[in-house]
Design a protein around this motif. Structure first.
Motif, PDB file in Angstrom:
ATOM      1  N   GLY A 274      56.301  30.436  44.902  1.00  0.00           N
ATOM      2  CA  GLY A 274      57.516  30.781  45.635  1.00  0.00           C
ATOM      3  C   GLY A 274      57.246  30.651  47.122  1.00  0.00           C
ATOM      4  N   ASN A 275      57.326  31.757  47.846  1.00  0.00           N
ATOM      5  CA  ASN A 275      56.978  31.748  49.265  1.00  0.00           C
ATOM      6  C   ASN A 275      55.882  32.751  49.584  1.00  0.00           C
ATOM      7  OD1 ASN A 275      58.355  34.118  48.963  1.00  0.00           O
ATOM      8  ND2 ASN A 275      59.746  33.824  50.701  1.00  0.00           N
ATOM      9  N   ALA A 276      55.143  33.187  48.554  1.00  0.00           N
ATOM     10  CA  ALA A 276      54.076  34.162  48.739  1.00  0.00           C
ATOM     11  C   ALA A 276      52.773  33.638  48.154  1.00  0.00           C
ATOM     12  CB  ALA A 276      54.446  35.492  48.080  1.00  0.00           C
ATOM     13  N   GLY A 277      51.677  34.202  48.621  1.00  0.00           N
ATOM     14  CA  GLY A 277      50.371  33.767  48.161  1.00  0.00           C
ATOM     15  C   GLY A 277      49.951  34.432  46.859  1.00  0.00           C
ATOM     16  N   ARG A 278      49.085  33.747  46.134  1.00  0.00           N
ATOM     17  CA  ARG A 278      48.519  34.302  44.900  1.00  0.00           C
ATOM     18  C   ARG A 278      47.054  33.928  44.816  1.00  0.00           C
ATOM     19  NH1 ARG A 278      51.676  33.331  39.439  1.00  0.00           N
ATOM     20  NH2 ARG A 278      52.836  35.084  40.362  1.00  0.00           N
ATOM     21  N   LEU A 279      46.229  34.885  44.442  1.00  0.00           N
ATOM     22  CA  LEU A 279      44.804  34.672  44.200  1.00  0.00           C
ATOM     23  C   LEU A 279      44.511  34.967  42.741  1.00  0.00           C
ATOM     24  CD1 LEU A 279      41.832  34.247  45.123  1.00  0.00           C
ATOM     25  CD2 LEU A 279      41.778  36.699  45.672  1.00  0.00           C
ATOM     26  N   LEU A 280      43.910  34.001  42.057  1.00  0.00           N
ATOM     27  CA  LEU A 280      43.508  34.173  40.665  1.00  0.00           C
ATOM     28  C   LEU A 280      41.992  34.135  40.576  1.00  0.00           C
ATOM     29  CD1 LEU A 280      46.021  31.737  38.927  1.00  0.00           C
ATOM     30  CD2 LEU A 280      46.212  34.220  39.080  1.00  0.00           C
ATOM     31  N   VAL A 281      41.424  35.026  39.760  1.00  0.00           N
ATOM     32  CA  VAL A 281      39.994  35.003  39.465  1.00  0.00           C
ATOM     33  C   VAL A 281      39.843  34.598  38.010  1.00  0.00           C
ATOM     34  CG1 VAL A 281      37.842  36.298  39.389  1.00  0.00           C
ATOM     35  CG2 VAL A 281      39.535  36.788  41.177  1.00  0.00           C
ATOM     36  N   LEU A 282      39.164  33.468  37.783  1.00  0.00           N
ATOM     37  CA  LEU A 282      39.075  32.849  36.468  1.00  0.00           C
ATOM     38  C   LEU A 282      37.676  33.006  35.885  1.00  0.00           C
ATOM     39  CD1 LEU A 282      40.817  29.494  37.486  1.00  0.00           C
ATOM     40  CD2 LEU A 282      41.918  31.621  36.757  1.00  0.00           C
ATOM     41  N   ASP A 283      37.609  33.085  34.556  1.00  0.00           N
ATOM     42  CA  ASP A 283      36.328  33.105  33.849  1.00  0.00           C
ATOM     43  C   ASP A 283      36.026  31.683  33.377  1.00  0.00           C
ATOM     44  OD1 ASP A 283      34.206  33.320  32.037  1.00  0.00           O
ATOM     45  OD2 ASP A 283      34.821  35.303  31.362  1.00  0.00           O
ATOM     46  N   PRO A 284      35.045  31.012  33.979  1.00  0.00           N
ATOM     47  CA  PRO A 284      34.783  29.613  33.625  1.00  0.00           C
ATOM     48  C   PRO A 284      34.101  29.431  32.276  1.00  0.00           C
ATOM     49  CG  PRO A 284      33.171  30.373  35.209  1.00  0.00           C
ATOM     50  CD  PRO A 284      34.150  31.489  35.048  1.00  0.00           C
ATOM     51  N   THR A 285      33.687  30.532  31.637  1.00  0.00           N
ATOM     52  CA  THR A 285      32.985  30.409  30.358  1.00  0.00           C
ATOM     53  C   THR A 285      33.935  30.360  29.166  1.00  0.00           C
ATOM     54  OG1 THR A 285      32.726  32.821  30.090  1.00  0.00           O
ATOM     55  CG2 THR A 285      31.009  31.627  31.315  1.00  0.00           C
ATOM     56  N   ASP A 286      35.098  31.012  29.284  1.00  0.00           N
ATOM     57  CA  ASP A 286      35.991  31.057  28.130  1.00  0.00           C
ATOM     58  C   ASP A 286      37.455  30.754  28.452  1.00  0.00           C
ATOM     59  OD1 ASP A 286      36.836  33.320  29.441  1.00  0.00           O
ATOM     60  OD2 ASP A 286      36.036  34.738  27.989  1.00  0.00           O
ATOM     61  N   ARG A 288      39.586  32.315  30.500  1.00  0.00           N
ATOM     62  CA  ARG A 288      40.487  33.446  30.723  1.00  0.00           C
ATOM     63  C   ARG A 288      40.784  33.649  32.203  1.00  0.00           C
ATOM     64  NH1 ARG A 288      38.399  38.635  29.499  1.00  0.00           N
ATOM     65  NH2 ARG A 288      36.314  37.749  29.841  1.00  0.00           N
ATOM     66  N   ILE A 289      41.979  34.171  32.491  1.00  0.00           N
ATOM     67  CA  ILE A 289      42.306  34.659  33.827  1.00  0.00           C
ATOM     68  C   ILE A 289      41.904  36.125  33.880  1.00  0.00           C
ATOM     69  CG2 ILE A 289      44.143  35.107  35.488  1.00  0.00           C
ATOM     70  CD1 ILE A 289      45.672  32.763  34.328  1.00  0.00           C
ATOM     71  N   LEU A 290      40.914  36.441  34.707  1.00  0.00           N
ATOM     72  CA  LEU A 290      40.394  37.802  34.775  1.00  0.00           C
ATOM     73  C   LEU A 290      41.275  38.707  35.622  1.00  0.00           C
ATOM     74  CD1 LEU A 290      36.589  37.001  35.274  1.00  0.00           C
ATOM     75  CD2 LEU A 290      37.766  37.629  33.159  1.00  0.00           C
ATOM     76  N   HIS A 291      41.710  38.212  36.769  1.00  0.00           N
ATOM     77  CA  HIS A 291      42.513  39.024  37.679  1.00  0.00           C
ATOM     78  C   HIS A 291      43.548  38.148  38.359  1.00  0.00           C
ATOM     79  CE1 HIS A 291      39.546  42.196  37.160  1.00  0.00           C
ATOM     80  NE2 HIS A 291      38.608  41.363  37.565  1.00  0.00           N
ATOM     81  N   GLN A 292      44.661  38.738  38.693  1.00  0.00           N
ATOM     82  CA  GLN A 292      45.700  38.067  39.472  1.00  0.00           C
ATOM     83  C   GLN A 292      46.148  39.003  40.580  1.00  0.00           C
ATOM     84  OE1 GLN A 292      48.959  36.041  37.404  1.00  0.00           O
ATOM     85  NE2 GLN A 292      50.412  36.962  38.865  1.00  0.00           N
ATOM     86  N   TYR A 293      46.060  38.532  41.821  1.00  0.00           N
ATOM     87  CA  TYR A 293      46.441  39.329  42.973  1.00  0.00           C
ATOM     88  C   TYR A 293      47.562  38.606  43.720  1.00  0.00           C
ATOM     89  CZ  TYR A 293      41.823  41.145  41.846  1.00  0.00           C
ATOM     90  OH  TYR A 293      40.720  41.635  41.197  1.00  0.00           O
ATOM     91  N   ASP A 294      48.709  39.254  43.828  1.00  0.00           N
ATOM     92  CA  ASP A 294      49.855  38.662  44.496  1.00  0.00           C
ATOM     93  C   ASP A 294      50.093  39.323  45.844  1.00  0.00           C
ATOM     94  OD1 ASP A 294      50.865  36.711  42.570  1.00  0.00           O
ATOM     95  OD2 ASP A 294      51.195  38.456  41.273  1.00  0.00           O
ATOM     96  N   GLU A 295      50.534  38.538  46.780  1.00  0.00           N
ATOM     97  CA  GLU A 295      50.776  39.021  48.126  1.00  0.00           C
ATOM     98  C   GLU A 295      51.821  40.136  48.150  1.00  0.00           C
ATOM     99  OE1 GLU A 295      51.155  37.004  52.561  1.00  0.00           O
ATOM    100  OE2 GLU A 295      51.836  35.911  50.786  1.00  0.00           O
TER     101      GLU A 295
END
Length: 299
Positions: A274-286, A288-295
């Motif tokens: 949209g017009n806001a930032g998003r940070l995703l923390v991903l697990d590269p082994t399986d 999965r999206i571990l965490h999602q942080y929205d502005e």
């Protein structure tokens, strides 16, 4: 969160930029996603940010200037320069920075006190990305003429040129941790190419749906991640080109930027939704999206 993302050398903090306010860099605690502080540019917008490899310093380009923050006291200093391109990277020892500029199509080298080193590497096409080789001897740059160029960091002489991308421009370059290989993302040609710099040869070509905006090697060099926009993030086995995981439909408007945690167990992806930032923390082994942080939902 935003289109620029960089994990700190200790792994405790993540810096992101180009969110709702494109002139701010946000700092986040990696363990819980809590917001630490915002660093504001005087002019311009955040295109790329880089942590110092060993210290609590952060570098970015601020309206044509090189700005370096001392994070512990939130103090910063700037250096005048023709740096409207916004791409930069620290040398492995943290003593110098390489930057690229749009208007004069150059790659420049600076020391951490802000003095311009007399090494200006000229090419006839605009540069979108610059990356310092982990052993400190070479600098790579990505250009609008579909080329990847490698320079001698000490003398400024051209080392080699790689061509093979067919998109409008090469968007990003990233070195493998052992300094032997170089990955480049081709933007509209939907590929990541691996180049063997030691042998001056082309390696695997990795395909991804959508425009490929960035690529990043895992700290052990065994995996390579690439990011598009809404198409998501894909991870390959670097040696074989075998696809390992796909994080589909991450909903980023355009491109996203990637940064591996120093231990290689997490991968950060930053972008605009949209017009806001998003940070995703991903697990590269399986996958999965571990965490999602929205502005819009700072902790």
């Amino acid at each position: 969160p935003g289109e620029a993302v960089s994990w700190g050398p200790s792994g405790e903090c993540v810096a992101t930029g180009a969110g709702r306010d494109p002139s701010e860099i946000q700092l986040w605690r990696a363990k819980d996603g809590s917001h630490v502080e915002a660093l504001r540019l005087e002019r311009g917008y955040v295109r790329q940010i880089r942590w110092h490899p060993k210290q609590h310093k952060l570098a970015c380009v601020d309206g044509g200037k090189l700005r370096i923050w001392e994070i512990e006291d939130s103090d910063s200093y700037t250096v005048e320069g023709d740096l409207w391109g916004g791409a930069l990277d620290w040398s492995p020892d943290g003593r110098t920075l390489a930057t690229s500029g749009y208007t004069d199509n150059s790659v420049r080298v600076w020391d951490t006190a802000g003095e311009f080193k007399d090494r200006k590497l000229i090419h006839s096409a605009k540069s979108h990305s610059v990356a310092w080789c982990p052993d400190g001897h070479l600098i790579a740059s990505a250009h609008d003429d579909q080329s990847v160029r490698v320079w001698d960091a000490k003398t400024g002489s051209r080392h080699t040129v790689f061509k093979g991308h067919t998109g409008q421009s090469v968007r990003h370059v990233a070195w493998s941790p052992d300094s032997r290989n170089l990955a480049s993302s081709g933007g509209r040609d939907s590929t990541v190419r691996i180049w063997n710099v030691e042998k001056n040869a082309s390696g695997p070509v990795l395909s991804q749906k959508g425009h490929v905006h960035s690529a990043a090697w895992s700290p052990d060099g065994k995996q390579l991640a690439a990011a598009t926009g809404s198409r998501g993030v894909r991870i390959w086995e670097a040696a074989t080109g075998r696809a390992l995981h796909l994080f589909p439909g991450l909903d980023f408007n355009n491109g996203s930027h990637l940064s591996w945690h120093p231990d290689g167990e997490r991968l950060a992806a930053g972008g605009i939704v949209g017009n806001a930032g998003r940070l995703l923390v991903l697990d590269p082994t399986d996958g999965r999206i571990l965490h999602q942080y929205d502005e819009d939902n700072w902790i």
